[in-house]
Design an enzyme around this catalytic site. Structure first.
Site, PDB file in Angstrom:
ATOM      1  N   LYS A   5       1.019  -1.311  -0.038  1.00 40.53           N
ATOM      2  CA  LYS A   5      -0.067  -0.047  -0.004  1.00 40.53           C
ATOM      3  C   LYS A   5       1.136   1.232   0.054  1.00 40.53           C
ATOM      4  CE  LYS A   5       0.707   1.993   3.179  1.00 40.53           C
ATOM      5  NZ  LYS A   5       1.978   2.773   3.818  1.00 40.53           N
ATOM      6  N   TYR A  22      -4.396   4.209   6.285  1.00 38.87           N
ATOM      7  CA  TYR A  22      -4.962   3.118   7.247  1.00 38.87           C
ATOM      8  C   TYR A  22      -6.190   3.438   7.994  1.00 38.87           C
ATOM      9  CZ  TYR A  22      -0.399   0.773   6.896  1.00 38.87           C
ATOM     10  OH  TYR A  22       0.831   0.203   6.637  1.00 38.87           O
TER      11      TYR A  22
END
Ligand code: NDP
Length: 423
Positions: A168, A253
């Site tokens: 990510k 996140y």
């Protein structure tokens, strides 16, 4: 009998006593009872519990697949994450094994290959990356490069016939992310984005409580992911390589948690960003972002990311009947899950302790299982593209000072594959 015969008999006696003594010392079976040595049942080693039912069970011995049956991984980019977390995690992985490395730094690659038992022929550089096609041991390519390089190496890996696990943020824009999805689909390869929290047991326990409405429906989510970034030349301060500052790196996140906890997609984003004036680190990317997501059910998620505040990674979910608080939610280790709720006339704060598991091993094993069983990963490329869309709306709102509307998405978990198998 002469003196020599007597002596020979004595030597034979001493010798026999010595052999017997040695046999006994080696744990002769007659003298030592064999108790509680476990057994193999259904292919796994099992022991009966040795603690009383009042105690937490240990979980038993792990049950890894035989090494030659596991999916072979090539790790691309030997930076901090690869060396500090991912390569050690292969030691606890059950379905995955490290078989190849890709690096632009030959001496580092040679040292790491020796440390982890990777054959020198299975160490590639970026120019020779496409030769992975000829290595049948490689099933999955795990891309752990600076963000702007994810697209190229994901597409090259897929075109070399390999399935891809990509770190990510998946890329630096939704357009590039979509190109990665399209290329993997065209090559008929799987693409999974490494959203480790979606495989980690504490985060999954929060997810379970939210989805089962254990304390009532979620009304408000508060998620912060903050760290105080050091000085010096880092690709994270370079817009071309990073695609942004704290938002795509750590704010992601918070955003992803709001989406996977509820299963919903935001319909509106309101954001503010801040960078300390005159700090050369923030000439190209932002330091801090505060963004609020409005979800269709009415849940509001207040999220914050920063490169300028002491480490804090907290996820809270507020419901009518309880306040769920996961401290260290987005950290690698050290999590604390507390739930405050009414208990008779008192307020009770329960602390839930769940056996820690290596979340990198869990996500790699999920990918390996998806490849082996031809299943869609729980966090496929589409999950990463949607995060990029929301981040683009976040930057747009921060720049304009206005709320930004997002298209309404009907249904839940539209960008996710089936839930990971229990580990
Ligand atoms: P690092 O800077 O520590 O390492 C990046 C590595 O990429 C380098 O060591 C180098 O390895 C390789 N590389 C190739 N080209 C370049 C280049 N032009 N500039 C810099 N490095 C280059 O980064 P991280 O390991 O922290 O991050 C890598 C990826 O992992 C990022 O996408 C990041 O967002 C993600 N990440 C995810 C985390 C998670 O918890 N899931 C946590 C941290 C990062 P070599 O010398 O071998 O070529």
């Amino acid at each position: 009998m002469d003196g020599r015969g007597l002596m020979r008999r004595r030597i034979v006696q001493i010798g026999a006593a010595g052999v017997t003594g040695t046999l006994l010392a080696r744990g002769a079976t007659a003298a030592v009872p064999k108790i509680d040595t476990g057994r193999v049942q259904g292919g796994r080693v099992e022991f009966p519990p040795w603690t009383a039912p009042t105690e937490r069970p240990s979980g038993g011995p792990p049950n890894p697949m035989p090494v030659n049956e596991r999916a072979g991984f090539a790790v691309v980019g030997l930076g901090r994450l690869a060396l500090e977390e991912i390569l050690p995690a292969f030691g606890t992985a059950k379905r995955s094994r490290l078989v190849a490395l890709v690096s632009g730094t030959p001496d580092k690659a040679a040292r790491v290959a020796a440390q982890y038992g990777v054959r020198p022929e299975a160490v590639y550089d970026y120019a020779g990356f496409d030769r992975i096609r000829d290595n049948p041991e490689i099933t999955v390519v795990y891309v752990v490069l600076p963000n702007a390089m994810h697209k190229e190496y994901t597409i090259r890996a897929a075109q070399a016939g390999k399935d891809v696990l990509c770190e990510k943020p998946m890329s630096v824009s939704s357009a590039e992310g979509q190109a990665m999805v399209d290329a993997c689909r065209a090559a008929q390869r799987k693409l999974m984005i490494a959203y480790r929290c979606q495989y980690e047991p504490y985060n999954r326990e929060v997810l379970r409580m939210v989805r089962e409405k254990t304390f009532g429906p979620a009304r408000f989510i508060d998620a912060v992911n903050l760290q105080n970034q050091g000085d010096g030349a880092q690709w994270r301060f370079n817009r071309a390589l990073a695609g942004g500052g704290s938002l795509p790196d750590v704010g992601l996140y918070c955003l992803n948690a709001a989406r996977y906890l509820t299963g919903e997609e935001p319909v509106e984003v309101i954001a503010r960003s801040f960078s300390p004036p005159g700090d050369p680190r923030y000439a190209e990317v932002e330091e801090t972002v505060n963004f609020v997501l409005r979800l269709p059910s009415g849940v509001v998620a207040n999220c914050a990311s920063s490169y300028g505040m002491h480490e804090s990674r907290v996820l809270s979910v507020h419901t009518p009947g309880g306040a769920i608080n996961l401290d260290g939610a987005f950290a690698y280790h050290d999590k604390q899950l507390r739930i405050a709720h009414r208990d008779g006339r008192a307020e009770s704060v329960d602390e839930r302790r769940i056996p820690m598991q290596n979340q990198f091993a869990l996500e790699m094993d999920h990918m390996a299982e998806c490849v082996a069983t031809n299943r869609e990963p729980h966090t496929p490329g589409e999950e990463g593209v949607q995060d990029h869309r929301v981040m683009e709306a976040t930057y747009q709102s921060a720049a304009s000072g206005q709320p930004v509307a997002m298209p309404r998405v009907e249904g839940l978990d539209r960008t996710r594959g089936p839930a990971p198998s229990p580990s």
